[in-house]
Motif scaffolding. Structure first.
Motif, PDB file in Angstrom:
ATOM      1  N   THR A   1      74.361  18.175   1.656  1.00 19.83           N
ATOM      2  CA  THR A   1      74.062  16.929   2.361  1.00 19.83           C
ATOM      3  C   THR A   1      73.742  17.206   3.828  1.00 19.83           C
ATOM      4  O   THR A   1      72.807  16.633   4.384  1.00 19.83           O
TER       5      THR A   1
ATOM      6  N   LEU B   1      70.181  18.915   4.060  1.00 18.78           N
ATOM      7  CA  LEU B   1      69.083  17.978   3.818  1.00 18.78           C
ATOM      8  C   LEU B   1      68.982  16.904   4.894  1.00 18.78           C
ATOM      9  O   LEU B   1      67.891  16.401   5.181  1.00 18.78           O
TER      10      LEU B   1
ATOM     11  N   HIS C   1      64.218  14.340  -0.263  1.00 20.24           N
ATOM     12  CA  HIS C   1      65.487  13.732   0.142  1.00 20.24           C
ATOM     13  C   HIS C   1      65.209  12.654   1.177  1.00 20.24           C
ATOM     14  O   HIS C   1      64.460  12.879   2.137  1.00 20.24           O
TER      15      HIS C   1
END
Length: 99
Positions: A44, A47, A74
């Motif tokens: 996370t 990205l 993303h």
């Protein structure tokens, strides 16, 4: 993420859910797995980080015979790169996903 190319003409789709569930769709079937909390948090962060945001939409260089292309998507942003241009954080993302 989509992985295409190679000698065999790969066309794999990798999906990571918010809870860490990973689905890898291949010609041979679907593989299900799960990222642990630390790996999901790292993914996370990569990205959503500045490095990913700063990458151009396409990263291609000298072609690699029978090489792979990777399409990372993303948050409404997509970055496509060939295997010879997996600059940070793209290589780290692949490693986290076990690809």
């Amino acid at each position: 993420m989509r992985v295409t190319g190679g000698i065999a003409g790969v066309n794999d789709v990798v999906t990571v859910a918010a809870d860490g569930a990973v689905s890898v769709e291949r010609r041979s079937g679907v593989e299900e797995r799960r990222l642990g909390e630390p790996a999901l948090a790292q993914l996370t962060g990569l990205l959503g980080g500045a490095e990913f945001a700063a990458l151009p939409s396409y990263r291609f260089g000298t072609s690699v015979a029978d090489g792979f292309q990777y399409q990372f998507a993303h948050g409404g942003r997509t970055v496509t790169a060939d295997q010879g241009n997996l600059v940070p954080p793209l290589g780290e993302i692949l490693a986290l996903l076990g690809l």
